[in-house]
Design a protein around this motif. Structure first.
Motif, short mmCIF file in Angstrom:
data_model
loop_
_atom_site.label_atom_id
_atom_site.label_comp_id
_atom_site.label_asym_id
_atom_site.label_seq_id
_atom_site.Cartn_x
_atom_site.Cartn_y
_atom_site.Cartn_z
N VAL A 1 -9.58 -7.84 -0.65
CA VAL A 1 -9.31 -7.27 0.66
C VAL A 1 -7.86 -6.80 0.75
O VAL A 1 -7.58 -5.69 1.21
CB VAL A 1 -9.61 -8.31 1.77
CG1 VAL A 1 -9.15 -7.81 3.11
CG2 VAL A 1 -11.10 -8.60 1.80
N VAL A 2 -6.96 -7.65 0.26
CA VAL A 2 -5.55 -7.28 0.30
C VAL A 2 -5.31 -6.00 -0.49
O VAL A 2 -4.60 -5.10 -0.05
CB VAL A 2 -4.67 -8.41 -0.26
CG1 VAL A 2 -3.24 -7.95 -0.40
CG2 VAL A 2 -4.72 -9.62 0.65
N LEU A 3 -5.91 -5.90 -1.65
CA LEU A 3 -5.70 -4.71 -2.48
C LEU A 3 -6.24 -3.46 -1.81
O LEU A 3 -5.59 -2.42 -1.81
CB LEU A 3 -6.37 -4.91 -3.84
CG LEU A 3 -5.73 -5.97 -4.75
CD1 LEU A 3 -6.48 -6.04 -6.06
CD2 LEU A 3 -4.27 -5.65 -5.00
N GLU A 4 -7.41 -3.58 -1.22
CA GLU A 4 -7.98 -2.40 -0.55
C GLU A 4 -7.12 -1.98 0.62
O GLU A 4 -6.85 -0.79 0.80
CB GLU A 4 -9.39 -2.73 -0.05
CG GLU A 4 -10.41 -2.78 -1.15
CD GLU A 4 -11.73 -2.16 -0.74
OE1 GLU A 4 -12.74 -2.87 -0.80
OE2 GLU A 4 -11.72 -0.98 -0.37
N GLU A 5 -6.73 -2.95 1.43
CA GLU A 5 -5.89 -2.63 2.58
C GLU A 5 -4.58 -2.00 2.13
O GLU A 5 -4.07 -1.07 2.76
CB GLU A 5 -5.58 -3.91 3.37
CG GLU A 5 -6.78 -4.47 4.11
CD GLU A 5 -7.18 -3.60 5.29
OE1 GLU A 5 -6.28 -3.12 6.02
OE2 GLU A 5 -8.39 -3.38 5.47
N THR A 6 -4.04 -2.52 1.03
CA THR A 6 -2.78 -2.00 0.53
C THR A 6 -2.90 -0.54 0.17
O THR A 6 -2.02 0.26 0.52
CB THR A 6 -2.33 -2.78 -0.71
OG1 THR A 6 -2.29 -4.16 -0.38
CG2 THR A 6 -0.97 -2.33 -1.17
N THR A 7 -3.96 -0.17 -0.54
CA THR A 7 -4.08 1.23 -0.96
C THR A 7 -4.15 2.14 0.26
O THR A 7 -3.47 3.16 0.32
CB THR A 7 -5.31 1.46 -1.84
OG1 THR A 7 -6.47 0.99 -1.15
CG2 THR A 7 -5.19 0.74 -3.16
N ASP A 8 -4.92 1.72 1.26
CA ASP A 8 -5.01 2.56 2.45
C ASP A 8 -3.68 2.59 3.20
O ASP A 8 -3.23 3.63 3.69
CB ASP A 8 -6.12 2.02 3.38
CG ASP A 8 -6.50 3.04 4.42
OD1 ASP A 8 -6.13 2.86 5.60
OD2 ASP A 8 -7.14 4.05 4.06
N TYR A 9 -3.04 1.44 3.28
CA TYR A 9 -1.77 1.34 4.00
C TYR A 9 -0.70 2.21 3.36
O TYR A 9 0.05 2.91 4.06
CB TYR A 9 -1.33 -0.12 4.01
CG TYR A 9 -0.12 -0.41 4.85
CD1 TYR A 9 0.98 -1.06 4.32
CD2 TYR A 9 -0.08 -0.06 6.20
CE1 TYR A 9 2.09 -1.35 5.08
CE2 TYR A 9 1.03 -0.34 6.98
CZ TYR A 9 2.11 -0.99 6.41
OH TYR A 9 3.20 -1.27 7.17
N ILE A 10 -0.64 2.20 2.04
CA ILE A 10 0.35 3.01 1.35
C ILE A 10 0.10 4.49 1.62
O ILE A 10 1.03 5.24 1.96
CB ILE A 10 0.34 2.74 -0.16
CG1 ILE A 10 0.97 1.36 -0.44
CG2 ILE A 10 1.11 3.81 -0.91
CD1 ILE A 10 1.00 1.01 -1.90
N ALA A 11 -1.14 4.91 1.49
CA ALA A 11 -1.44 6.32 1.73
C ALA A 11 -1.08 6.72 3.15
O ALA A 11 -0.52 7.79 3.40
CB ALA A 11 -2.91 6.60 1.45
N ALA A 12 -1.39 5.83 4.10
CA ALA A 12 -1.09 6.13 5.50
C ALA A 12 0.41 6.23 5.73
O ALA A 12 0.88 7.13 6.44
CB ALA A 12 -1.70 5.05 6.40
N MET A 13 1.17 5.29 5.15
CA MET A 13 2.61 5.33 5.35
C MET A 13 3.23 6.57 4.75
O MET A 13 4.16 7.14 5.30
CB MET A 13 3.26 4.09 4.73
CG MET A 13 3.08 2.86 5.59
SD MET A 13 4.18 1.58 5.04
CE MET A 13 5.62 2.01 5.96
N GLU A 14 2.70 6.99 3.60
CA GLU A 14 3.24 8.21 3.00
C GLU A 14 3.04 9.39 3.93
O GLU A 14 3.92 10.23 4.10
CB GLU A 14 2.57 8.46 1.65
CG GLU A 14 3.06 7.50 0.58
CD GLU A 14 2.27 7.64 -0.71
OE1 GLU A 14 1.18 8.25 -0.68
OE2 GLU A 14 2.74 7.14 -1.74
N MET A 15 1.87 9.42 4.58
CA MET A 15 1.63 10.51 5.52
C MET A 15 2.57 10.38 6.72
O MET A 15 3.11 11.38 7.21
CB MET A 15 0.18 10.49 6.01
CG MET A 15 -0.12 11.70 6.86
SD MET A 15 -1.27 11.37 8.17
CE MET A 15 -0.27 10.41 9.28
N GLN A 16 2.78 9.16 7.16
CA GLN A 16 3.67 8.93 8.28
C GLN A 16 5.06 9.47 7.97
O GLN A 16 5.69 10.13 8.80
CB GLN A 16 3.73 7.44 8.57
CG GLN A 16 4.56 7.07 9.79
CD GLN A 16 4.66 5.57 9.98
OE1 GLN A 16 4.63 4.81 9.01
NE2 GLN A 16 4.79 5.13 11.20
#
Lengths: 91, 250
Positions: free
Chosen positions: B207-222
């Protein structure tokens, strides 16, 4: 074969080593530091995780810095208002 | 079980302060938040897997219905890389920033406030499908809640169900985590990582790994969006801004 195992694991809440490895590889692809290393020389999970933490901290720092600059802009009332509106219109 | 009912009612009440505070475009601000407030109601966001422990029957059926549909993995990362998503986020961000200025005229909003606004807008853009986005939104709600109703006993009632179930689940799943990747070094790093990504403190490794991948992509967009916004805002009035930034820098 792999996807079958994955969907089964999801429902039974059993976590396979392969599933985790897949996630780690996926994560590795996101990291600018490790993206280009070839699959033959596998990067260790520990390294990937370390780089991930560093990368996220860097991202946080960037966002904080950008937020700070944006807040300074907001403080300059008239120019900021006009500019914000302008930026919305020009999108 | 009565506590859950109170929990849901209090969540609904929280929507009102939002409506009253903002004068114009209140529709816009509440429309961001209320769907997600209601989404947060049923079950605290510890795991996607077990649902039977805390929900009342109606919430349970809603949860079950959602689960029956193909076990959908979190949306692909491509969404965060699309131009369209960045546009949507930028617009939301600008609106939210303007509201921030309206609601806080005298102490000029500092970087911290802007960061929170940006994060909240990002979480909304995630459409509530990820743990980190829900955690960010609930953090904002809890803060507002405490500010407005400090005296109420409701506060402990709110936080307790969330914490209690979370710790129970983590005990069960620690065993899984150790089986998966037994190395202590990896364990340590996963723990650090889970603290960095919002909402993942008591989650399993996958779960942590999945959330991390999404979180990183989102932050890059931010970051891309905020950078673009800054350059769009500062370049037209460059001769004025320059003077000001020099003052600030020196």
């Amino acid at each position: 074969k792999m996807s079958g195992r994955r969907s089964r694991s999801r429902q039974s809440s059993g976590i396979s080593e392969d599933q985790i490895n897949d996630l780690i590889i996926k994560l590795q692809q996101l990291l600018p530091e490790l993206r280009n290393s070839r699959r033959s020389d596998k990067v260790s999970a520990s390294r990937v995780l370390q780089e991930t933490c560093n990368y996220i901290r860097n991202l946080h720092r960037e966002v904080d810095d950008l937020s700070e600059r944006l807040s300074e802009l907001l403080a300059n009332t008239d120019t900021a208002q006009a500019a914000l509106i302008r930026s919305l219109l020009t999108q | 079980m009565g506590e859950e009912k109170d929990y849901s009612i209090k969540m609904r009440l929280v929507a009102f302060p939002f409506v009253n505070k903002k004068k114009k475009s209140s529709f816009l601000s509440t429309s961001f938040l209320t769907p997600h407030l209601f989404f947060l109601r049923p079950v605290p966001f510890s795991t996607k897997k077990t649902t039977t422990t805390t929900s009342s029957s109606s919430d349970l059926s809603r949860r079950k219905r959602r689960k029956k549909s193909p076990p959908s993995p979190p949306p692909s990362l491509e969404k965060w890389r699309s131009e369209k998503q960045q546009q949507i986020y930028s617009t939301k961000l600008v609106h939210a920033l303007r509201e921030l200025r309206i609601s806080q005229p005298s102490p000029n909003p500092n970087g911290r406030a802007v960061r929170e606004v940006a994060d909240r807008a990002l979480a909304v853009a995630a459409r509530g499908r990820t743990l980190w986005s829900r955690a960010i939104l609930s953090k904002a709600v809890k803060l507002k809640f405490r500010k407005h109703k400090r005296q109420r006993i409701a506060n402990p009632a709110l936080t307790q169900p969330v914490i209690a179930t979370g710790s129970l689940r983590s005990k069960k799943q620690t065993v899984m985590r150790i089986k998966a990747k037994g190395l202590p070094a990896v364990q340590r790093k996963v723990k650090v990582l889970s603290r960095l990504v919002p909402g993942c403190r008591k989650q399993t490794l996958p779960v942590v790994l999945e959330e991390t991948t999404d979180y990183i992509a989102a932050m890059e967009m931010q970051i891309r969006a905020m950078t673009a916004l800054l350059s769009a805002v500062s370049s037209p009035t460059e001769h004025e801004e320059e003077g000001q930034t020099h003052v600030l820098v020196s």
